[in-house]
Design a protein around this motif. Structure first.
Motif, PDB file in Angstrom:
ATOM      1  N   GLU A 144       1.167  50.514 111.399  1.00 57.61           N
ATOM      2  CA  GLU A 144       1.662  49.465 112.295  1.00 57.61           C
ATOM      3  C   GLU A 144       0.815  48.201 112.183  1.00 57.61           C
ATOM      4  N   LEU A 145      -0.484  48.393 112.002  1.00 60.49           N
ATOM      5  CA  LEU A 145      -1.374  47.244 111.850  1.00 60.49           C
ATOM      6  C   LEU A 145      -1.025  46.455 110.598  1.00 60.49           C
ATOM      7  N   LEU A 146      -0.557  47.155 109.571  1.00 61.60           N
ATOM      8  CA  LEU A 146      -0.152  46.486 108.322  1.00 61.60           C
ATOM      9  C   LEU A 146       1.155  45.716 108.473  1.00 61.60           C
ATOM     10  N   LYS A 147       1.862  45.968 109.585  1.00 63.34           N
ATOM     11  CA  LYS A 147       3.152  45.306 109.777  1.00 63.34           C
ATOM     12  C   LYS A 147       3.143  44.279 110.908  1.00 63.34           C
ATOM     13  N   HIS A 148       1.964  43.982 111.440  1.00 61.58           N
ATOM     14  CA  HIS A 148       1.944  43.082 112.590  1.00 61.58           C
ATOM     15  C   HIS A 148       2.448  41.687 112.201  1.00 61.58           C
ATOM     16  N   PRO A 149       3.101  40.991 113.125  1.00 52.67           N
ATOM     17  CA  PRO A 149       3.632  39.654 112.820  1.00 52.67           C
ATOM     18  C   PRO A 149       2.515  38.641 112.622  1.00 52.67           C
ATOM     19  N   VAL A 150       2.811  37.619 111.849  1.00 56.70           N
ATOM     20  CA  VAL A 150       1.828  36.568 111.582  1.00 56.70           C
ATOM     21  C   VAL A 150       2.020  35.437 112.592  1.00 56.70           C
ATOM     22  N   GLU A 151       0.982  35.160 113.363  1.00 53.75           N
ATOM     23  CA  GLU A 151       1.014  34.087 114.352  1.00 53.75           C
ATOM     24  C   GLU A 151       0.015  33.016 113.921  1.00 53.75           C
ATOM     25  N   THR A 152       0.510  31.893 113.458  1.00 51.30           N
ATOM     26  CA  THR A 152      -0.392  30.842 112.991  1.00 51.30           C
ATOM     27  C   THR A 152      -1.146  30.225 114.166  1.00 51.30           C
ATOM     28  N   GLY A 181     -14.411  48.271 101.247  1.00 54.96           N
ATOM     29  CA  GLY A 181     -14.282  46.840 101.438  1.00 54.96           C
ATOM     30  C   GLY A 181     -13.693  46.503 102.804  1.00 54.96           C
ATOM     31  N   PHE A 182     -13.308  45.236 102.967  1.00 51.51           N
ATOM     32  CA  PHE A 182     -12.734  44.766 104.216  1.00 51.51           C
ATOM     33  C   PHE A 182     -11.220  44.966 104.208  1.00 51.51           C
ATOM     34  N   GLY A 183     -10.650  45.201 105.371  1.00 47.93           N
ATOM     35  CA  GLY A 183      -9.200  45.297 105.450  1.00 47.93           C
ATOM     36  C   GLY A 183      -8.720  46.508 106.229  1.00 47.93           C
ATOM     37  N   ILE A 184      -7.423  46.577 106.396  1.00 47.46           N
ATOM     38  CA  ILE A 184      -6.799  47.580 107.250  1.00 47.46           C
ATOM     39  C   ILE A 184      -6.934  48.992 106.682  1.00 47.46           C
ATOM     40  N   LYS A 185      -6.827  49.132 105.365  1.00 44.84           N
ATOM     41  CA  LYS A 185      -6.902  50.479 104.785  1.00 44.84           C
ATOM     42  C   LYS A 185      -8.280  51.087 105.024  1.00 44.84           C
ATOM     43  N   GLY A 186      -9.328  50.297 104.824  1.00 45.08           N
ATOM     44  CA  GLY A 186     -10.674  50.778 105.092  1.00 45.08           C
ATOM     45  C   GLY A 186     -10.873  51.088 106.563  1.00 45.08           C
ATOM     46  N   PHE A 187     -10.285  50.258 107.425  1.00 43.83           N
ATOM     47  CA  PHE A 187     -10.374  50.471 108.870  1.00 43.83           C
ATOM     48  C   PHE A 187      -9.710  51.782 109.260  1.00 43.83           C
ATOM     49  N   THR A 188      -8.555  52.067 108.671  1.00 46.14           N
ATOM     50  CA  THR A 188      -7.837  53.303 108.968  1.00 46.14           C
ATOM     51  C   THR A 188      -8.642  54.525 108.522  1.00 46.14           C
ATOM     52  N   ILE A 234      -4.543  63.003 113.524  1.00 48.47           N
ATOM     53  CA  ILE A 234      -4.692  62.343 112.223  1.00 48.47           C
ATOM     54  C   ILE A 234      -3.399  61.621 111.868  1.00 48.47           C
ATOM     55  N   GLY A 235      -2.283  62.267 112.125  1.00 48.25           N
ATOM     56  CA  GLY A 235      -0.986  61.635 111.867  1.00 48.25           C
ATOM     57  C   GLY A 235      -0.794  60.392 112.704  1.00 48.25           C
ATOM     58  N   ASP A 236      -1.216  60.453 113.966  1.00 44.27           N
ATOM     59  CA  ASP A 236      -1.098  59.291 114.849  1.00 44.27           C
ATOM     60  C   ASP A 236      -1.996  58.147 114.375  1.00 44.27           C
ATOM     61  N   ILE A 237      -3.186  58.482 113.888  1.00 45.99           N
ATOM     62  CA  ILE A 237      -4.092  57.446 113.375  1.00 45.99           C
ATOM     63  C   ILE A 237      -3.475  56.758 112.159  1.00 45.99           C
ATOM     64  N   LEU A 238      -2.894  57.537 111.272  1.00 48.10           N
ATOM     65  CA  LEU A 238      -2.231  56.950 110.115  1.00 48.10           C
ATOM     66  C   LEU A 238      -1.072  56.052 110.551  1.00 48.10           C
ATOM     67  N   GLN A 243      -7.992  50.150 120.667  1.00 47.20           N
ATOM     68  CA  GLN A 243      -7.722  50.722 121.989  1.00 47.20           C
ATOM     69  C   GLN A 243      -6.807  51.939 121.875  1.00 47.20           C
ATOM     70  N   GLN A 244      -5.805  51.843 121.011  1.00 44.09           N
ATOM     71  CA  GLN A 244      -4.923  52.990 120.784  1.00 44.09           C
ATOM     72  C   GLN A 244      -5.721  54.170 120.226  1.00 44.09           C
ATOM     73  N   PHE A 245      -6.658  53.861 119.352  1.00 42.50           N
ATOM     74  CA  PHE A 245      -7.488  54.905 118.742  1.00 42.50           C
ATOM     75  C   PHE A 245      -8.358  55.600 119.787  1.00 42.50           C
ATOM     76  N   THR A 246      -8.997  54.818 120.651  1.00 47.23           N
ATOM     77  CA  THR A 246      -9.835  55.428 121.693  1.00 47.23           C
ATOM     78  C   THR A 246      -8.996  56.255 122.660  1.00 47.23           C
ATOM     79  N   ASP A 247      -7.773  55.813 122.911  1.00 47.92           N
ATOM     80  CA  ASP A 247      -6.882  56.592 123.774  1.00 47.92           C
ATOM     81  C   ASP A 247      -6.562  57.949 123.140  1.00 47.92           C
ATOM     82  N   LEU A 248      -6.386  57.965 121.823  1.00 54.23           N
ATOM     83  CA  LEU A 248      -6.072  59.209 121.122  1.00 54.23           C
ATOM     84  C   LEU A 248      -7.209  60.223 121.232  1.00 54.23           C
TER      85      LEU A 248
END
Length: 236
Positions: free
Chosen positions: A97-105, A61-68, A88-92, A30-35
């Motif tokens: 931030e996605l790599l730092k999201h909290p873990v909610e079991t 492969g799968f994961g946040i880096k590929g998504f970015t 581009i800077g905002d996307i990075l 959603q943040q990406f589409t807003d940008l």
């Protein structure tokens, strides 16, 4: 002997089975589409992003880096190469931030693992970026419940056969628990194991396939709180 039991090994998916994951991708999307809202409508942006993600799985492969990287590629395509450097800077930044999201079991995750520990060989089988999956496992506090952890590039029938063949009874005495039919259930069933589907309200469209209800070893439960009774029922 352990090998004579109907189930000796239980594999667990991680993202959206043991802890929340997809909801953070949706927020980032959603943040990406807003940008890029000045260049295209939201539905068009998300459609092009999905195309890029699918196209790039073979490379990143799968994961946040590929998504970015897929977000950056999509931004370049949609703007016909005119995307501002600041975007581009905002996307990075939102990727970091996605790599730092909290873990909610997930509900019941800790309780069911505690109940199963020592009774079965427990293995976490997850795909994605190695560092990110290791981070989430450490922050979840669930690592000590597992006898083994397998972080793989993808989940296929061959993957499950390889992992379960190292355990007592092999795939025939193994069960895989997960929220993705495509990654967790269908290939596990094809390997000869049980496939226990735990639906999640948010599942990436790439993971959608037909529910294998006719498969003899397919089971579905509403949440992890129903897993222990199901395992006990199968063992009878």
């Amino acid at each position: 002997m352990m090998s004579l039991r109907k189930i000796t090994t239980i594999g667990f998916d991680a993202d959206d089975t043991l802890w929340q994951n997809e909801q953070f991708y949706r927020l980032t999307e959603q943040q990406f589409t807003d940008l890029l809202s000045d260049f295209a409508k939201g539905e068009h942006i998300t459609s092009r992003l999905l195309e890029a993600e699918k196209r790039n799985l073979a490379y990143y492969g799968f994961g946040i880096k590929g998504f970015t990287l897929s977000m950056i590629e999509t931004a370049v395509e949609i703007t016909e190469g005119k995307v501002p450097a600041s975007v581009i800077g905002d996307i990075l930044a939102i990727g970091r931030e996605l790599l730092k999201h909290p873990v909610e079991t997930m509900p019941h995750a800790r309780d069911v693992l505690e109940a199963l520990r020592g009774q079965y060989y427990l293995v976490m089988i997850t795909k994605g970026d190695l560092f990110d999956q290791e981070r989430k496992l450490a922050q979840s506090g669930l690592g000590d419940f597992f006898d083994a952890v397998e972080i793989v590039s993808d989940k296929s029938t061959t993957t499950y056969r390889r992992i379960f063949s190292k355990t007592a009874g092999g795939p025939d005495c193994a069960a895989m628990v997960g929220n993705s039919l495509k990654s967790d259930i269908v290939p596990a069933l094809a390997s000869g194991a049980w496939g226990i589907f735990v639906p999640h309200e948010l599942t990436w469209v790439y993971e959608h396939v037909e529910v294998p209800r006719e498969a003899p070893r397919f089971r579905e439960i509403p949440d992890l709180g129903h897993l222990l009774p199901l395992i006990q029922d199968i063992a009878r």
